[in-house]
Design a protein around this motif. Structure first.
Motif, PDB file in Angstrom:
ATOM      1  N   LEU A   1      -2.941   0.206  -3.866  1.00 37.15           N
ATOM      2  CA  LEU A   1      -3.144  -0.943  -2.990  1.00 37.15           C
ATOM      3  C   LEU A   1      -3.177  -2.173  -3.880  1.00 37.15           C
ATOM      4  O   LEU A   1      -3.951  -2.231  -4.840  1.00 37.15           O
ATOM      5  CB  LEU A   1      -4.455  -0.823  -2.203  1.00 37.15           C
ATOM      6  CG  LEU A   1      -4.853  -2.027  -1.355  1.00 37.15           C
ATOM      7  CD1 LEU A   1      -3.818  -2.307  -0.268  1.00 37.15           C
ATOM      8  CD2 LEU A   1      -6.231  -1.815  -0.740  1.00 37.15           C
TER       9      LEU A   1
ATOM     10  N   LEU B   1      -9.763   9.563   5.349  1.00 34.79           N
ATOM     11  CA  LEU B   1      -9.042   8.634   4.482  1.00 34.79           C
ATOM     12  C   LEU B   1      -9.817   8.500   3.179  1.00 34.79           C
ATOM     13  O   LEU B   1     -11.025   8.237   3.199  1.00 34.79           O
ATOM     14  CB  LEU B   1      -8.915   7.276   5.177  1.00 34.79           C
ATOM     15  CG  LEU B   1      -8.207   6.153   4.442  1.00 34.79           C
ATOM     16  CD1 LEU B   1      -6.770   6.552   4.090  1.00 34.79           C
ATOM     17  CD2 LEU B   1      -8.198   4.891   5.301  1.00 34.79           C
TER      18      LEU B   1
ATOM     19  N   MET C   1      -4.586  -1.431   4.998  1.00 34.72           N
ATOM     20  CA  MET C   1      -5.394  -0.219   5.112  1.00 34.72           C
ATOM     21  C   MET C   1      -5.481   0.233   6.571  1.00 34.72           C
ATOM     22  O   MET C   1      -5.365   1.423   6.870  1.00 34.72           O
ATOM     23  CB  MET C   1      -6.792  -0.489   4.556  1.00 34.72           C
ATOM     24  CG  MET C   1      -7.603   0.736   4.335  1.00 34.72           C
ATOM     25  SD  MET C   1      -7.133   1.651   2.875  1.00 34.72           S
ATOM     26  CE  MET C   1      -7.778   0.594   1.603  1.00 34.72           C
TER      27      MET C   1
ATOM     28  N   VAL D   1      -4.949   6.935  -0.173  1.00 37.70           N
ATOM     29  CA  VAL D   1      -4.324   5.681  -0.610  1.00 37.70           C
ATOM     30  C   VAL D   1      -4.163   5.791  -2.109  1.00 37.70           C
ATOM     31  O   VAL D   1      -5.142   5.878  -2.844  1.00 37.70           O
ATOM     32  CB  VAL D   1      -5.198   4.461  -0.245  1.00 37.70           C
ATOM     33  CG1 VAL D   1      -4.583   3.179  -0.812  1.00 37.70           C
ATOM     34  CG2 VAL D   1      -5.378   4.358   1.250  1.00 37.70           C
ATOM     35  N   THR D   2      -2.919   5.829  -2.572  1.00 37.17           N
ATOM     36  CA  THR D   2      -2.667   5.974  -4.005  1.00 37.17           C
ATOM     37  C   THR D   2      -2.568   4.625  -4.704  1.00 37.17           C
ATOM     38  O   THR D   2      -2.894   4.528  -5.886  1.00 37.17           O
ATOM     39  CB  THR D   2      -1.382   6.782  -4.259  1.00 37.17           C
ATOM     40  OG1 THR D   2      -0.276   6.135  -3.615  1.00 37.17           O
ATOM     41  CG2 THR D   2      -1.523   8.204  -3.735  1.00 37.17           C
TER      42      THR D   2
ATOM     43  N   ILE E   1      -9.806   6.903  -0.941  1.00 34.81           N
ATOM     44  CA  ILE E   1      -9.247   5.973  -1.922  1.00 34.81           C
ATOM     45  C   ILE E   1     -10.119   6.061  -3.167  1.00 34.81           C
ATOM     46  O   ILE E   1     -11.322   6.315  -3.077  1.00 34.81           O
ATOM     47  CB  ILE E   1      -9.182   4.525  -1.370  1.00 34.81           C
ATOM     48  CG1 ILE E   1      -8.368   3.638  -2.303  1.00 34.81           C
ATOM     49  CG2 ILE E   1     -10.574   3.965  -1.115  1.00 34.81           C
ATOM     50  CD1 ILE E   1      -7.957   2.310  -1.698  1.00 34.81           C
TER      51      ILE E   1
ATOM     52  N   PHE F   1      -2.137   1.756   7.642  1.00 30.04           N
ATOM     53  CA  PHE F   1      -1.981   3.079   7.023  1.00 30.04           C
ATOM     54  C   PHE F   1      -2.859   4.100   7.742  1.00 30.04           C
ATOM     55  O   PHE F   1      -2.411   5.207   8.064  1.00 30.04           O
ATOM     56  CB  PHE F   1      -2.334   3.008   5.534  1.00 30.04           C
ATOM     57  CG  PHE F   1      -2.239   4.331   4.832  1.00 30.04           C
ATOM     58  CD1 PHE F   1      -1.013   4.931   4.606  1.00 30.04           C
ATOM     59  CD2 PHE F   1      -3.385   4.974   4.390  1.00 30.04           C
ATOM     60  CE1 PHE F   1      -0.929   6.157   3.956  1.00 30.04           C
ATOM     61  CE2 PHE F   1      -3.314   6.183   3.737  1.00 30.04           C
ATOM     62  CZ  PHE F   1      -2.072   6.782   3.515  1.00 30.04           C
TER      63      PHE F   1
ATOM     64  N   TYR G   1     -13.598  -2.047  -0.597  1.00 29.68           N
ATOM     65  CA  TYR G   1     -13.538  -0.758   0.105  1.00 29.68           C
ATOM     66  C   TYR G   1     -14.797  -0.534   0.928  1.00 29.68           C
ATOM     67  O   TYR G   1     -14.732  -0.001   2.039  1.00 29.68           O
ATOM     68  CB  TYR G   1     -13.309   0.395  -0.870  1.00 29.68           C
ATOM     69  CG  TYR G   1     -12.051   0.237  -1.698  1.00 29.68           C
ATOM     70  CD1 TYR G   1     -10.976  -0.532  -1.253  1.00 29.68           C
ATOM     71  CD2 TYR G   1     -11.940   0.834  -2.935  1.00 29.68           C
ATOM     72  CE1 TYR G   1      -9.838  -0.700  -2.013  1.00 29.68           C
ATOM     73  CE2 TYR G   1     -10.795   0.687  -3.709  1.00 29.68           C
ATOM     74  CZ  TYR G   1      -9.751  -0.080  -3.246  1.00 29.68           C
ATOM     75  OH  TYR G   1      -8.623  -0.232  -4.004  1.00 29.68           O
TER      76      TYR G   1
ATOM     77  N   LEU H   1       0.854  -1.167   0.000  1.00 24.57           N
ATOM     78  CA  LEU H   1       0.000   0.000   0.000  1.00 24.57           C
ATOM     79  C   LEU H   1       0.897   1.226   0.000  1.00 24.57           C
ATOM     80  O   LEU H   1       1.853   1.305   0.766  1.00 24.57           O
ATOM     81  CB  LEU H   1      -0.897   0.024   1.235  1.00 24.57           C
ATOM     82  CG  LEU H   1      -1.875   1.200   1.347  1.00 24.57           C
ATOM     83  CD1 LEU H   1      -3.123   0.772   2.107  1.00 24.57           C
ATOM     84  CD2 LEU H   1      -1.257   2.416   1.992  1.00 24.57           C
ATOM     85  N   SER H   2       0.581   2.162  -0.870  1.00 27.20           N
ATOM     86  CA  SER H   2       1.283   3.444  -0.910  1.00 27.20           C
ATOM     87  C   SER H   2       0.243   4.532  -0.687  1.00 27.20           C
ATOM     88  O   SER H   2      -0.873   4.453  -1.228  1.00 27.20           O
ATOM     89  CB  SER H   2       1.954   3.628  -2.279  1.00 27.20           C
ATOM     90  OG  SER H   2       2.530   4.918  -2.364  1.00 27.20           O
ATOM     91  N   GLY H   3       0.592   5.518   0.114  1.00 30.49           N
ATOM     92  CA  GLY H   3      -0.340   6.609   0.361  1.00 30.49           C
ATOM     93  C   GLY H   3       0.385   7.836   0.877  1.00 30.49           C
ATOM     94  O   GLY H   3       1.564   7.781   1.218  1.00 30.49           O
TER      95      GLY H   3
END
Length: 146
Positions: free
Chosen positions: A84, A115, A100, A81-82, A117, A103, A130, A59-61
């Motif tokens: 996942l 948050l 998630m 969240v950019t 996404i 993060f 989600y 996961l990148s965010g």
């Protein structure tokens, strides 16, 4: 391994949407490097899940600031969240939800209260996940060729 997973995200979205998505080999030079080396002001996080001695998800965010003047100003600064991704063989085991949650905890500790996404509208599996993770739809975007 992150490159393989990132390419997996790109290919999955290309398979769902088609044009205008780029193929993984068409991604701009430095895209992955920028993903891995965020601006410190963005307070970014890159989380990796390892199982059985291999990376199976990430996961990148980062922190994001919008300029929507029609909402409470506190809503304009949020954790985004950019990316996942969970390896297909490890899905439905709670990995995405665990990434998630971690993060969210980290971004909450940085003082963020929201948050966000995004998902491609045709990515029903992601959208369903989600919703299970507690997200609610907020906006919908539409496109039309001219």
């Amino acid at each position: 391994m992150i490159k393989v997973m990132n390419d997996g995200i790109q290919q999955a979205e290309l398979d769902l949407v088609g044009y205008p998505m780029l193929t993984p080999d068409q991604l701009p030079p430095g895209y992955l490097e920028n993903l891995l080396n965020r601006d410190p002001d963005e307070q970014g996080e890159l989380l990796v899940c390892e199982m059985d001695g291999r990376v199976v998800g990430f996961l990148s965010g980062r922190k994001t600031i919008d300029d929507d003047t029609l909402v409470d100003p506190a809503f304009n600064t949020y954790a985004l969240v950019t990316d996942l991704f969970v390896n297909r063989n490890y899905r439905s085991q709670g990995i995405g939800q665990a990434l998630m949650a971690e993060f969210a905890d980290r971004m909450r500790a940085k003082g963020l209260k929201w948050l966000h996404i995004w998902a491609k509208a045709r990515n029903r599996k992601a959208i369903e996940a989600y919703l299970r993770f507690g997200f609610e739809p907020y906006e919908a975007g539409f496109v039309k060729p001219l």
